[in-house]
Motif scaffolding. Sequence first.
Motif, PDB file in Angstrom:
ATOM      1  N   MET A 286       0.844  -1.201   0.000  1.00 26.28           N
ATOM      2  CA  MET A 286       0.000   0.000   0.000  1.00 26.28           C
ATOM      3  C   MET A 286       0.881   1.254   0.000  1.00 26.28           C
ATOM      4  O   MET A 286       0.605   2.214  -0.718  1.00 26.28           O
ATOM      5  CB  MET A 286      -0.925   0.013   1.211  1.00 26.28           C
ATOM      6  CG  MET A 286      -1.978  -1.071   1.188  1.00 26.28           C
ATOM      7  SD  MET A 286      -3.171  -0.863  -0.135  1.00 26.28           S
ATOM      8  CE  MET A 286      -4.151   0.431   0.556  1.00 26.28           C
ATOM      9  N   LYS A 287       1.945   1.240   0.791  1.00 29.36           N
ATOM     10  CA  LYS A 287       2.867   2.382   0.841  1.00 29.36           C
ATOM     11  C   LYS A 287       3.581   2.553  -0.494  1.00 29.36           C
ATOM     12  O   LYS A 287       3.774   3.672  -0.977  1.00 29.36           O
ATOM     13  CB  LYS A 287       3.894   2.182   1.956  1.00 29.36           C
ATOM     14  CG  LYS A 287       3.291   2.154   3.341  1.00 29.36           C
ATOM     15  CD  LYS A 287       4.336   1.780   4.360  1.00 29.36           C
ATOM     16  CE  LYS A 287       3.685   1.432   5.677  1.00 29.36           C
ATOM     17  NZ  LYS A 287       4.605   0.816   6.614  1.00 29.36           N
ATOM     18  N   VAL A 288       3.965   1.442  -1.081  1.00 27.58           N
ATOM     19  CA  VAL A 288       4.651   1.471  -2.372  1.00 27.58           C
ATOM     20  C   VAL A 288       3.725   2.038  -3.445  1.00 27.58           C
ATOM     21  O   VAL A 288       4.120   2.914  -4.227  1.00 27.58           O
ATOM     22  CB  VAL A 288       5.143   0.054  -2.760  1.00 27.58           C
ATOM     23  CG1 VAL A 288       5.609   0.004  -4.198  1.00 27.58           C
ATOM     24  CG2 VAL A 288       6.236  -0.404  -1.806  1.00 27.58           C
TER      25      VAL A 288
ATOM     26  N   ALA B 266       1.985   6.181  -7.234  1.00 31.17           N
ATOM     27  CA  ALA B 266       0.903   7.030  -7.737  1.00 31.17           C
ATOM     28  C   ALA B 266       1.274   8.504  -7.600  1.00 31.17           C
ATOM     29  O   ALA B 266       1.044   9.303  -8.517  1.00 31.17           O
ATOM     30  CB  ALA B 266      -0.387   6.726  -6.991  1.00 31.17           C
ATOM     31  N   LYS B 267       1.863   8.852  -6.468  1.00 32.54           N
ATOM     32  CA  LYS B 267       2.285  10.230  -6.232  1.00 32.54           C
ATOM     33  C   LYS B 267       3.319  10.669  -7.260  1.00 32.54           C
ATOM     34  O   LYS B 267       3.316  11.819  -7.693  1.00 32.54           O
ATOM     35  CB  LYS B 267       2.868  10.316  -4.816  1.00 32.54           C
ATOM     36  CG  LYS B 267       2.827  11.665  -4.195  1.00 32.54           C
ATOM     37  CD  LYS B 267       3.148  11.560  -2.719  1.00 32.54           C
ATOM     38  CE  LYS B 267       4.214  12.563  -2.371  1.00 32.54           C
ATOM     39  NZ  LYS B 267       4.661  12.498  -1.007  1.00 32.54           N
ATOM     40  N   GLY B 268       4.176   9.748  -7.677  1.00 33.08           N
ATOM     41  CA  GLY B 268       5.202  10.042  -8.672  1.00 33.08           C
ATOM     42  C   GLY B 268       4.720   9.975 -10.108  1.00 33.08           C
ATOM     43  O   GLY B 268       5.483  10.242 -11.036  1.00 33.08           O
ATOM     44  N   GLY B 269       3.458   9.586 -10.317  1.00 30.97           N
ATOM     45  CA  GLY B 269       2.905   9.510 -11.667  1.00 30.97           C
ATOM     46  C   GLY B 269       3.265   8.237 -12.417  1.00 30.97           C
ATOM     47  O   GLY B 269       2.941   8.091 -13.590  1.00 30.97           O
ATOM     48  N   TYR B 270       3.921   7.302 -11.737  1.00 33.55           N
ATOM     49  CA  TYR B 270       4.300   6.047 -12.389  1.00 33.55           C
ATOM     50  C   TYR B 270       3.096   5.151 -12.638  1.00 33.55           C
ATOM     51  O   TYR B 270       3.094   4.352 -13.575  1.00 33.55           O
ATOM     52  CB  TYR B 270       5.319   5.280 -11.533  1.00 33.55           C
ATOM     53  CG  TYR B 270       6.649   5.965 -11.428  1.00 33.55           C
ATOM     54  CD1 TYR B 270       7.549   5.951 -12.489  1.00 33.55           C
ATOM     55  CD2 TYR B 270       7.013   6.638 -10.261  1.00 33.55           C
ATOM     56  CE1 TYR B 270       8.777   6.578 -12.392  1.00 33.55           C
ATOM     57  CE2 TYR B 270       8.246   7.264 -10.155  1.00 33.55           C
ATOM     58  CZ  TYR B 270       9.117   7.237 -11.226  1.00 33.55           C
ATOM     59  OH  TYR B 270      10.337   7.854 -11.131  1.00 33.55           O
ATOM     60  N   ILE B 271       2.092   5.243 -11.753  1.00 34.12           N
ATOM     61  CA  ILE B 271       0.881   4.435 -11.911  1.00 34.12           C
ATOM     62  C   ILE B 271      -0.344   5.324 -11.741  1.00 34.12           C
ATOM     63  O   ILE B 271      -0.277   6.408 -11.162  1.00 34.12           O
ATOM     64  CB  ILE B 271       0.817   3.259 -10.904  1.00 34.12           C
ATOM     65  CG1 ILE B 271       0.744   3.770  -9.462  1.00 34.12           C
ATOM     66  CG2 ILE B 271       1.997   2.315 -11.095  1.00 34.12           C
ATOM     67  CD1 ILE B 271       0.480   2.667  -8.437  1.00 34.12           C
TER      68      ILE B 271
ATOM     69  N   GLY C  80      -8.463  -0.278  -8.899  1.00 35.46           N
ATOM     70  CA  GLY C  80      -7.159  -0.910  -8.875  1.00 35.46           C
ATOM     71  C   GLY C  80      -6.136   0.039  -9.447  1.00 35.46           C
ATOM     72  O   GLY C  80      -6.252   1.249  -9.309  1.00 35.46           O
ATOM     73  N   MET C  81      -5.145  -0.529 -10.121  1.00 33.46           N
ATOM     74  CA  MET C  81      -4.079   0.310 -10.664  1.00 33.46           C
ATOM     75  C   MET C  81      -3.586  -0.232 -11.998  1.00 33.46           C
ATOM     76  O   MET C  81      -3.795  -1.392 -12.321  1.00 33.46           O
ATOM     77  CB  MET C  81      -2.933   0.398  -9.671  1.00 33.46           C
ATOM     78  CG  MET C  81      -2.166  -0.905  -9.513  1.00 33.46           C
ATOM     79  SD  MET C  81      -1.094  -0.930  -8.113  1.00 33.46           S
ATOM     80  CE  MET C  81      -2.092  -1.854  -6.973  1.00 33.46           C
TER      81      MET C  81
END
Length: 149
Positions: free
Chosen positions: A42-44, A49-54, A63-64
């Motif tokens: 969850m932390k990962v 998500a914060k970095g825009g990678y997902i 989901g993602m």
Amino acid sequence: MRLTTFTDYTVRVLIYLGVHNEEIATVAQIAEAYGISANHLMKVVHHLAKGGYIETARGKGGGMRLGLAPENINLGELVRGAEDNHKFVECSDRNTSGCRIESACVLRGILGQALDAFFRSLDNYTLADLLTSKPKLAKLPATPRKRAS
């Protein structure tokens, strides 16, 4: 250098999403596939998500999935962002170092060069490079079956 579990899981999440790029994946699916802690994931996922990678979506059917194309996810940048401590030895931080030989020792400089070389090497690769064996990765027994719609 040993990468943290956080960085290891960061890369694994992206590999999973890259292999299963046609689907929305959940934390539970990835945790099951790799046999790792969903709580830690969850932390990962939040970090990615914060970095825009997902991209993530909450709720039923949520989901993602990858937020960037695999060839646009640079491993050097990814690892730099996931690793919060690039210090090999105590004297790496002059403000907190208590090393008694620091003023005469050259180890900090040598290790700094090694770290720079490590990241420069990673800068030459992207997530796409990790997915070159995508057919094999998709067939691994640890990979769970697709979610029923």
